[in-house]
Design a protein around this motif. Structure first.
Motif, PDB file in Angstrom:
ATOM      1  N   THR A 221      88.437 -21.924  43.453  1.00 30.77           N
ATOM      2  CA  THR A 221      87.584 -21.631  44.604  1.00 30.77           C
ATOM      3  C   THR A 221      86.233 -21.012  44.269  1.00 30.77           C
ATOM      4  O   THR A 221      85.345 -21.004  45.112  1.00 30.77           O
ATOM      5  CB  THR A 221      88.304 -20.664  45.574  1.00 30.77           C
ATOM      6  OG1 THR A 221      88.515 -19.399  44.918  1.00 30.77           O
ATOM      7  CG2 THR A 221      89.633 -21.226  46.025  1.00 30.77           C
ATOM      8  N   TRP A 222      86.051 -20.511  43.043  1.00 29.68           N
ATOM      9  CA  TRP A 222      84.846 -19.753  42.731  1.00 29.68           C
ATOM     10  C   TRP A 222      83.602 -20.599  42.928  1.00 29.68           C
ATOM     11  O   TRP A 222      83.498 -21.705  42.400  1.00 29.68           O
ATOM     12  CB  TRP A 222      84.906 -19.246  41.291  1.00 29.68           C
ATOM     13  CG  TRP A 222      83.978 -18.094  41.040  1.00 29.68           C
ATOM     14  CD1 TRP A 222      82.724 -18.152  40.500  1.00 29.68           C
ATOM     15  CD2 TRP A 222      84.236 -16.719  41.330  1.00 29.68           C
ATOM     16  NE1 TRP A 222      82.181 -16.892  40.420  1.00 29.68           N
ATOM     17  CE2 TRP A 222      83.090 -15.987  40.925  1.00 29.68           C
ATOM     18  CE3 TRP A 222      85.307 -16.038  41.878  1.00 29.68           C
ATOM     19  CZ2 TRP A 222      82.995 -14.613  41.057  1.00 29.68           C
ATOM     20  CZ3 TRP A 222      85.217 -14.662  42.015  1.00 29.68           C
ATOM     21  CH2 TRP A 222      84.083 -13.963  41.608  1.00 29.68           C
ATOM     22  N   ALA A 223      82.657 -20.063  43.672  1.00 22.25           N
ATOM     23  CA  ALA A 223      81.382 -20.738  43.928  1.00 22.25           C
ATOM     24  C   ALA A 223      81.578 -22.107  44.562  1.00 22.25           C
ATOM     25  O   ALA A 223      80.719 -22.986  44.437  1.00 22.25           O
ATOM     26  CB  ALA A 223      80.568 -20.874  42.636  1.00 22.25           C
ATOM     27  N   GLY A 224      82.712 -22.294  45.222  1.00 22.43           N
ATOM     28  CA  GLY A 224      82.972 -23.567  45.882  1.00 22.43           C
ATOM     29  C   GLY A 224      82.240 -23.674  47.203  1.00 22.43           C
ATOM     30  O   GLY A 224      81.649 -22.720  47.701  1.00 22.43           O
ATOM     31  N   ALA A 228      87.069 -22.989  54.020  1.00 20.67           N
ATOM     32  CA  ALA A 228      88.361 -23.159  54.681  1.00 20.67           C
ATOM     33  C   ALA A 228      89.471 -23.392  53.662  1.00 20.67           C
ATOM     34  O   ALA A 228      90.554 -22.799  53.751  1.00 20.67           O
ATOM     35  CB  ALA A 228      88.285 -24.322  55.674  1.00 20.67           C
ATOM     36  N   ALA A 229      89.201 -24.245  52.674  1.00 20.42           N
ATOM     37  CA  ALA A 229      90.205 -24.517  51.653  1.00 20.42           C
ATOM     38  C   ALA A 229      90.476 -23.274  50.808  1.00 20.42           C
ATOM     39  O   ALA A 229      91.623 -23.008  50.427  1.00 20.42           O
ATOM     40  CB  ALA A 229      89.747 -25.668  50.759  1.00 20.42           C
ATOM     41  N   ALA A 230      89.420 -22.503  50.511  1.00 15.15           N
ATOM     42  CA  ALA A 230      89.597 -21.296  49.714  1.00 15.15           C
ATOM     43  C   ALA A 230      90.444 -20.268  50.453  1.00 15.15           C
ATOM     44  O   ALA A 230      91.357 -19.657  49.882  1.00 15.15           O
ATOM     45  CB  ALA A 230      88.232 -20.706  49.354  1.00 15.15           C
ATOM     46  N   LEU A 231      90.154 -20.063  51.721  1.00 11.33           N
ATOM     47  CA  LEU A 231      90.911 -19.091  52.504  1.00 11.33           C
ATOM     48  C   LEU A 231      92.361 -19.535  52.675  1.00 11.33           C
ATOM     49  O   LEU A 231      93.289 -18.711  52.658  1.00 11.33           O
ATOM     50  CB  LEU A 231      90.242 -18.889  53.862  1.00 11.33           C
ATOM     51  CG  LEU A 231      88.869 -18.204  53.815  1.00 11.33           C
ATOM     52  CD1 LEU A 231      88.177 -18.300  55.167  1.00 11.33           C
ATOM     53  CD2 LEU A 231      88.991 -16.759  53.368  1.00 11.33           C
ATOM     54  N   LEU A 237      99.066 -18.841  48.380  1.00  4.75           N
ATOM     55  CA  LEU A 237      99.514 -18.136  47.182  1.00  4.75           C
ATOM     56  C   LEU A 237     100.180 -16.814  47.545  1.00  4.75           C
ATOM     57  O   LEU A 237     101.204 -16.435  46.959  1.00  4.75           O
ATOM     58  CB  LEU A 237      98.336 -17.898  46.242  1.00  4.75           C
ATOM     59  CG  LEU A 237      97.748 -19.150  45.586  1.00  4.75           C
ATOM     60  CD1 LEU A 237      96.464 -18.816  44.840  1.00  4.75           C
ATOM     61  CD2 LEU A 237      98.762 -19.786  44.640  1.00  4.75           C
ATOM     62  N   GLN A 238      99.626 -16.112  48.532  1.00  2.00           N
ATOM     63  CA  GLN A 238     100.213 -14.834  48.938  1.00  2.00           C
ATOM     64  C   GLN A 238     101.618 -15.022  49.501  1.00  2.00           C
ATOM     65  O   GLN A 238     102.541 -14.277  49.171  1.00  2.00           O
ATOM     66  CB  GLN A 238      99.316 -14.155  49.972  1.00  2.00           C
ATOM     67  CG  GLN A 238      99.675 -12.706  50.233  1.00  2.00           C
ATOM     68  CD  GLN A 238      99.243 -11.801  49.093  1.00  2.00           C
ATOM     69  OE1 GLN A 238      99.593 -12.025  47.933  1.00  2.00           O
ATOM     70  NE2 GLN A 238      98.479 -10.777  49.423  1.00  2.00           N
TER      71      GLN A 238
END
Length: 266
Positions: A221-224, A228-231, A237-238
């Motif tokens: 996700t970094w600098a993506g 929405a996909a990152a969140l 994962l949580q």
């Protein structure tokens, strides 16, 4: 792997030490070294015991870059630039990008020369420690070439495009101290290998499921450009961690102030 170039040792805590073992050539990259690095990364990616990796060079240097004298051997550059079926990257790029396939964090310990392809290997690690007087360079312009060993996947996450261009257009040599100030090196220390091993052991004492999930979270996700996909990945994962044996062990150990006993990932 046609020749011995790499040593890999995994201790009882799950800390893997990967040593570039061509000290007499400042760990310069010939075809055998390319093959050996890719093989080591593949082995560690499949070894579920591994909780942290330390990557360093034997002798005076981390890696002085491409062994120009070996270019005409074993098919030369065309072999390095060929892509095998099923691989996004070619062989030259895999010595850098394949470290992202290792679920555990990878820490590079940089001493001496870290030039060209050697720098791109180090950039493929998650964390970099270097001596203040280490020498780092995006050196390919010296040979009339562009950096092509995965740098597009690593350097943009660390510096602005103007800094990347300045370093690439000039090929100038940075000290470890300047590299840290630019964000290319995480920290400067007098003994990078000892510091990297200390950090690896600290990481190895945490829940491997949590650490590996965190590496995946940032890598994907970094600098993506898809918030929405990152969140969503954060939440997924949580949920996978909550109530799992290692998560409950982390809570229990923290509450009772005892060392945790984490299980290796399946």
């Amino acid at each position: 792997m046609s020749e011995h170039r790499i040593r890999v040792d995994v201790d009882d805590a799950g800390v893997a030490t990967v040593t570039l073992d061509r000290a007499e050539k400042h760990n310069a990259l010939d075809r055998a070294m390319f093959d050996a690095i890719v093989d080591a990364a593949d082995r560690l990616a499949r070894d579920r015991r591994v909780r942290a990796v330390v990557l360093h060079g034997d002798g005076k240097s981390f890696c002085s870059g491409l062994d120009i004298s070996s270019l005409g051997e074993n098919g030369g550059p065309s072999e390095l630039l060929a892509r095998e079926d099923g691989h996004l990257a070619n062989l030259a790029q895999r010595v850098s990008v394949d470290w992202s396939r290792v679920a555990a964090p990878v820490i590079a310990a940089i001493t001496g020369n870290c030039f060209g392809g050697g720098l791109q290997i180090a950039l493929g690690a998650d964390i970099r420690y270097a001596t203040p007087d280490a020498k780092l360079s995006v050196m390919e312009v010296k040979w009339g070439l562009v950096p092509d060993m995965g740098i597009t996947q690593s350097l943009p996450r660390l510096v602005g495009i103007d800094v990347a261009k300045e370093l690439t257009f000039t090929g100038r040599i940075l000290s470890g101290t300047e590299a840290q100030s630019l964000g290319i090196v995480t920290r400067t220390v007098e003994d990078p290998l000892a510091a990297a091993l200390d950090l690896a052991r600290e990481i190895a004492g945490k829940s491997p499921h949590a650490v590996q999930a965190a590496k995946r979270l940032y890598d994907e996700t970094w600098a993506g450009n898809d918030p929405a996909a990152a969140l969503l990945l954060e939440s997924e994962l949580q949920v996978s961690l909550m109530g799992s044996p290692n998560q409950l062990e982390a809570v229990s150990a923290g509450m009772t102030k005892r060392p945790a006993n984490f299980a290796d990932p399946d």
